[in-house]
Design an enzyme around this catalytic site. Structure first.
Site, mmCIF file in Angstrom:
data_model
loop_
_atom_site.group_PDB
_atom_site.id
_atom_site.type_symbol
_atom_site.label_atom_id
_atom_site.label_comp_id
_atom_site.label_asym_id
_atom_site.label_seq_id
_atom_site.Cartn_x
_atom_site.Cartn_y
_atom_site.Cartn_z
ATOM 1 N N CYS A 2 -3.468 -6.175 -40.200
ATOM 2 C CA CYS A 2 -2.681 -6.058 -41.419
ATOM 3 C C CYS A 2 -1.847 -4.801 -41.272
ATOM 4 O O CYS A 2 -1.971 -4.078 -40.297
ATOM 5 C CB CYS A 2 -3.604 -5.894 -42.617
ATOM 6 S SG CYS A 2 -4.842 -7.191 -42.727
ATOM 7 N N ARG A 27 3.115 -7.613 -39.281
ATOM 8 C CA ARG A 27 1.689 -7.500 -38.945
ATOM 9 C C ARG A 27 0.821 -8.470 -39.727
ATOM 10 O O ARG A 27 -0.359 -8.659 -39.420
ATOM 11 C CB ARG A 27 1.193 -6.073 -39.228
ATOM 12 C CG ARG A 27 1.912 -5.008 -38.448
ATOM 13 C CD ARG A 27 1.431 -3.644 -38.870
ATOM 14 N NE ARG A 27 0.068 -3.401 -38.456
ATOM 15 C CZ ARG A 27 -0.290 -2.910 -37.280
ATOM 16 N NH1 ARG A 27 0.644 -2.596 -36.403
ATOM 17 N NH2 ARG A 27 -1.542 -2.720 -36.980
ATOM 18 N N TRP A 80 -3.110 -10.098 -43.248
ATOM 19 C CA TRP A 80 -3.317 -11.279 -42.399
ATOM 20 C C TRP A 80 -4.802 -11.591 -42.548
ATOM 21 O O TRP A 80 -5.654 -10.843 -42.072
ATOM 22 C CB TRP A 80 -2.957 -10.964 -40.949
ATOM 23 C CG TRP A 80 -3.079 -12.133 -40.031
ATOM 24 C CD1 TRP A 80 -2.156 -13.134 -39.847
ATOM 25 C CD2 TRP A 80 -4.169 -12.429 -39.143
ATOM 26 N NE1 TRP A 80 -2.619 -14.018 -38.912
ATOM 27 C CE2 TRP A 80 -3.848 -13.623 -38.470
ATOM 28 C CE3 TRP A 80 -5.389 -11.811 -38.860
ATOM 29 C CZ2 TRP A 80 -4.692 -14.203 -37.530
ATOM 30 C CZ3 TRP A 80 -6.225 -12.386 -37.928
ATOM 31 C CH2 TRP A 80 -5.870 -13.572 -37.275
ATOM 32 N N ASN A 106 -7.122 -1.879 -42.649
ATOM 33 C CA ASN A 106 -6.678 -2.762 -41.572
ATOM 34 C C ASN A 106 -7.745 -2.742 -40.494
ATOM 35 O O ASN A 106 -8.044 -1.684 -39.961
ATOM 36 C CB ASN A 106 -5.343 -2.248 -40.991
ATOM 37 C CG ASN A 106 -5.021 -2.891 -39.666
ATOM 38 O OD1 ASN A 106 -5.266 -4.074 -39.477
ATOM 39 N ND2 ASN A 106 -4.476 -2.122 -38.731
ATOM 40 N N GLY A 107 -8.329 -3.890 -40.211
ATOM 41 C CA GLY A 107 -9.368 -3.936 -39.191
ATOM 42 C C GLY A 107 -10.470 -4.864 -39.640
ATOM 43 O O GLY A 107 -10.235 -5.768 -40.443
ATOM 44 N N GLU A 509 4.467 -20.004 -20.824
ATOM 45 C CA GLU A 509 5.129 -19.199 -21.846
ATOM 46 C C GLU A 509 6.051 -20.081 -22.708
ATOM 47 O O GLU A 509 6.116 -19.921 -23.926
ATOM 48 C CB GLU A 509 5.905 -18.058 -21.164
ATOM 49 C CG GLU A 509 6.737 -17.176 -22.056
ATOM 50 C CD GLU A 509 5.954 -16.471 -23.159
ATOM 51 O OE1 GLU A 509 4.720 -16.536 -23.184
ATOM 52 O OE2 GLU A 509 6.610 -15.881 -24.033
ATOM 53 N N LYS A 513 5.666 -20.388 -26.706
ATOM 54 C CA LYS A 513 6.771 -20.086 -27.632
ATOM 55 C C LYS A 513 6.999 -21.260 -28.576
ATOM 56 O O LYS A 513 7.142 -21.078 -29.781
ATOM 57 C CB LYS A 513 8.084 -19.810 -26.880
ATOM 58 C CG LYS A 513 8.241 -18.519 -26.197
ATOM 59 C CD LYS A 513 8.442 -17.313 -27.073
ATOM 60 C CE LYS A 513 7.123 -16.712 -27.476
ATOM 61 N NZ LYS A 513 6.516 -15.766 -26.619
ATOM 62 N N GLU A 516 4.120 -21.644 -31.129
ATOM 63 C CA GLU A 516 4.052 -20.561 -32.111
ATOM 64 C C GLU A 516 5.032 -20.715 -33.254
ATOM 65 O O GLU A 516 4.690 -20.489 -34.405
ATOM 66 C CB GLU A 516 4.405 -19.228 -31.431
ATOM 67 C CG GLU A 516 3.302 -18.557 -30.717
ATOM 68 C CD GLU A 516 3.737 -17.176 -30.257
ATOM 69 O OE1 GLU A 516 4.682 -17.087 -29.446
ATOM 70 O OE2 GLU A 516 3.132 -16.187 -30.696
ATOM 71 N N HIS A 532 -3.153 -35.389 -12.211
ATOM 72 C CA HIS A 532 -4.615 -35.323 -12.318
ATOM 73 C C HIS A 532 -5.103 -35.501 -13.753
ATOM 74 O O HIS A 532 -6.216 -35.107 -14.077
ATOM 75 C CB HIS A 532 -5.116 -34.000 -11.731
ATOM 76 C CG HIS A 532 -4.802 -33.854 -10.282
ATOM 77 N ND1 HIS A 532 -5.390 -34.630 -9.311
ATOM 78 C CD2 HIS A 532 -3.905 -33.064 -9.644
ATOM 79 C CE1 HIS A 532 -4.900 -34.306 -8.130
ATOM 80 N NE2 HIS A 532 -3.989 -33.356 -8.308
ATOM 81 N N LYS A 629 2.142 -9.968 -35.534
ATOM 82 C CA LYS A 629 2.689 -9.379 -34.309
ATOM 83 C C LYS A 629 1.636 -8.650 -33.493
ATOM 84 O O LYS A 629 1.683 -8.642 -32.270
ATOM 85 C CB LYS A 629 3.802 -8.410 -34.698
ATOM 86 C CG LYS A 629 4.555 -7.803 -33.543
ATOM 87 C CD LYS A 629 5.534 -8.780 -32.987
ATOM 88 C CE LYS A 629 6.218 -8.274 -31.741
ATOM 89 N NZ LYS A 629 6.727 -9.397 -30.933
HETATM 90 O O1 M6R Z 1 0.718 -6.957 -28.304
HETATM 91 P P1 M6R Z 1 0.212 -7.832 -27.208
HETATM 92 O O2 M6R Z 1 1.191 -8.023 -26.130
HETATM 93 O O3 M6R Z 1 -1.102 -7.380 -26.677
HETATM 94 O O4 M6R Z 1 -0.030 -9.241 -27.891
HETATM 95 C C1 M6R Z 1 -0.705 -10.255 -27.213
HETATM 96 C C2 M6R Z 1 -0.524 -11.572 -27.906
HETATM 97 O O5 M6R Z 1 -1.097 -11.531 -29.185
HETATM 98 C C3 M6R Z 1 0.944 -11.918 -28.029
HETATM 99 O O6 M6R Z 1 1.565 -11.960 -26.796
HETATM 100 C C4 M6R Z 1 1.134 -13.284 -28.737
HETATM 101 O O7 M6R Z 1 0.710 -14.303 -27.907
HETATM 102 C C5 M6R Z 1 2.594 -13.380 -29.144
HETATM 103 N N1 M6R Z 1 2.715 -13.823 -30.473
HETATM 104 C C6 M6R Z 1 3.412 -14.164 -28.205
HETATM 105 O O8 M6R Z 1 4.665 -14.501 -28.646
#
Ligand code: M6R
Length: 634
Positions: A2, A27, A80, A106-107, A509, A513, A516, A532, A629
């Site tokens: 958060c 966040r 969050w 936060n945590g 990746e 993307k 997400e 396979h 994030k």
């Molecule tokens: O801050 P970080 O690079 O450690 O974050 C790792 C993942 O949480 C981050 O890459 C996540 O998969 C992203 N939302 C990718 O777009």
């Protein structure tokens, strides 16, 4: 995971808190709240106003416009959800039963169940399902005890209560506390979760991340792990975990941290994709200056001793950072002849491989705050420190975009990718920055290990210098093309991404993307694996996006694409134009470059296509559902 903000000064706190939260909304954004302390003239005690709203920050903002929240001291939170659904009663701040103590956190408080149980048995009533709510109740209990000991009611008493409560809490957290009885005091604390104090003129702001300080102050005091601070209009008192007063000079924020602006772009993600040529240009200027030789082909911020004796590398990371690590591992092994393994940080924590000697452990995290990555690095550091043989000593490197983050305070060496602040939750330019960091390491190790001929090393360095221009053309031409192609995905539910060799992680990746931000199910596979099993999924409704780059596996990837086409899949190629790539139903052309640097380019069409598919669906590209994030919880 958060965002928290806290302010104390001589201006109304609520607008400042809202602005700070706006910068931290990346966040977490499922609910938000703030509490301010207001004192009537001549009164020594104040009144806490607490406002909370479900959903995006704009809802809280409307509530404040309507109902106000007076006072010069306050705390705010953007959430969050971890414990308890995103509902008003679970939104922070949380208060004790009297409503006189308010807390944002936060945590995760890992032992909250036991603490809640004991508080309930004492008659305390809870309003939320959160782990955080135990904190104000515990502080209330400690304050009563301190009062009973005859102590003077002031900020120091609040600080002591928070210190006592923190020692009862297990887990990683950052928190901010206000108390109506001490309206000119604010107490903050951090344990393995980020918190930075900004020093303004006659006021202080404390936040989970530096963008919340943007436009306010450039003078910051990042808090160290285990520290507490008592903030009053007169100054900061900083204490370590043992309660010893700390003296530290503030530092200055770098320019990048100040800029949080979408410019002419519709979303931060699109802006950040378009910033990639600049990211690469800065990287080239910094790390490939003129005059480098095959013996020393790249300028990296490490002493010679950093490289000495390293025989293997292990990389710990999550999500996109892990995909960058996989490209990195390919480069380190295939170009620099250095055995390298990549681990999900979350898995490594509980199933680390047996210790091997002379190992460099690299943590990759753009935020520098990912709990799993930090904990995995810490665990590795501890088990190596316990080893008596110096060959097993802990040697760690962190690759991050946030040199002021917790990662930087935890590991010995930092590679700052310098991509500038990234706001879109989907990582784009920081991924490119991470990839470039690995190219730097591969060049440096290859030169030291003589794994490649000098001319090959110099050629790769030269190729890397062309990347900014290639990227400039790619973002320019593919934006429209991707927007056009996105229409083909209006009813799509599943997508397969294929790649091989150095481009297999780019397929992963691409799939991440798309998942997400568009919520379309997508999987990435090494193209040779299709037959396979996954091939059973193919039919005309499942598009296949295939990266085919001339090099070691070009023909193989094209054959794999043919196999998909034979199952009526719609085939989209990310490949150079040419007779071979006519197999694709649609082509997102990339330049015909040397295979080594191809991931730096093949990723761009993937990013743009995902972006446009999500934007066309009218989705919240920068703040996709359920994500944040920086993932500061396990
Ligand atoms: O801050 P970080 O690079 O450690 O974050 C790792 C993942 O949480 C981050 O890459 C996540 O998969 C992203 N939302 C990718 O777009």
């Amino acid at each position: 995971m958060c965002g928290i903000v806290a302010v104390i000064g001589s201006r109304e706190a609520a607008p400042l808190l809202l602005e700070g939260l706006r910068q931290l909304e990346y966040r977490g954004y499922d609910s938000a709240g703030l509490a301010t302390v207001h004192t009537d003239e001549g009164q020594s005690s104040g009144l806490i106003t607490c406002r909370r709203a479900k959903g995006k920050l704009v809802n809280l903002s409307r509530l404040i416009d309507e109902k106000g929240s007076p006072g010069y001291v306050g705390i705010g939170h953007t959430r969050w959800a971890t414990h308890g659904k995103p509902e008003i009663h679970n939104a922070h701040p949380h208060r004790d039963s009297s409503g006189e103590i308010a807390v944002v956190q936060n945590g995760i408080i890992e032992n909250h169940r036991a603490l809640r149980h004991s508080l309930v048995s004492e008659g305390v009533k809870f309003d939320s399902q959160t782990d955080t709510e135990v904190i104000p109740h515990l502080i209330s209990r400690e304050l009563e005890l301190l009062k009973g000991e005859g102590q003077e009611i002031n900020g120091t008493m609040l600080l002591q209560a928070v210190q006592r409560v923190s020692s009862q809490l297990k887990g990683a957290f950052a928190l901010a506390v206000v108390w109506a009885e001490t309206p000119d005091a604010l107490v903050v604390a951090r344990r393995q979760a980020p918190l930075v104090i900004g020093l303004g003129e006659g006021e202080f702001i404390c936040a989970s991340d530096t963008p919340a300080l943007a436009g306010w102050t450039r003078t910051i005091l990042p808090m160290e792990d285990g520290e507490f601070a008592l903030l009053t209009p007169l100054g900061i008192e900083l204490y370590n975990e043992e309660g010893e007063r700390q003296q530290r000079s503030p530092s200055l924020l770098s320019g990048f941290d100040q800029v949080v602006d979408k410019r002419q772009f519709r979303h931060f993600m699109l802006k950040e994709i378009h910033e990639q040529p600049e990211t690469a240009e800065l990287w080239v200027a910094r790390h490939l200056p003129r005059g480098l030789s095959a013996d020393s082909p790249v300028a990296l911020p490490f002493e010679e001793s950093f490289y000495e004796g390293i025989e293997r590398v292990q990389i710990l990371a999550c999500g996109t950072s892990r995909h960058a690590a996989m490209v990195g591992a390919y480069l380190l092994e295939q170009f620099a002849d250095l055995p390298t393994s990549v681990f999900y940080a979350s898995e490594f924590r509980y199933a680390a491989p047996p210790l091997a000697p002379n190992t460099l452990t690299i943590g990759v995290t753009q935020s520098g705050e990912t709990a799993d990555t930090l904990a995995a690095l810490l665990m590795e550091d501890e088990r190596r420190s316990a080893h008596s043989d110096p060959a097993f000593a802990s040697r760690q490197l962190g690759i991050t975009n946030r040199p002021e983050s917790s990662l930087s305070r935890q590991v010995q060496n930092i590679f700052d990718i310098g991509a500038g602040i990234e706001i879109g939750v989907a990582a784009t330019k920081t991924f490119l920055g991470q990839l470039l960091a690995f190219y730097g390491l591969a060049l440096a190790f290859a030169a030291r290990r003589s794994s490649r001929k000098p001319e090959e090393i110099l050629r790769l360095a030269e190729e890397l210098k062309s990347v900014p221009n290639y990227l400039r053309d790619l973002v320019k031409h593919h934006d429209q093309l991707a927007e056009h192609l996105a229409h083909r995905f209006s009813d799509t539910q599943d997508v397969i991404f294929l790649g091989r060799g150095i481009n297999f992680p780019i397929a992963l990746e691409g799939a991440l993307k798309l998942k997400e931000i568009s919520y379309i199910h997508a999987e990435g596979y090494p193209a040779g694996e299709m037959k396979h099993g996954p091939i059973a999924l193919l039919d005309p409704r499942v598009p296949v996006i295939s990266i085919a780059v001339p090099g070691v596996v070009f023909e193989k990837v094209l054959s794999n694409a043919q196999e998909a086409k034979a199952r009526d899949a719609q085939l989209i190629g990310i490949a150079p134009k040419g007779p071979e790539t006519e197999v694709f139903d649609a082509l997102m052309p990339i330049p015909d470059v040397c295979e080594w640097i191809s991931p730096l380019l093949s990723v761009v069409p993937m990013q743009l296509l995902s972006y446009h598919i999500a934007a066309l669906r009218g989705l919240d590209v920068d703040q996709p559902r359920n994500l944040a994030k920086s993932v500061t919880v396990e």
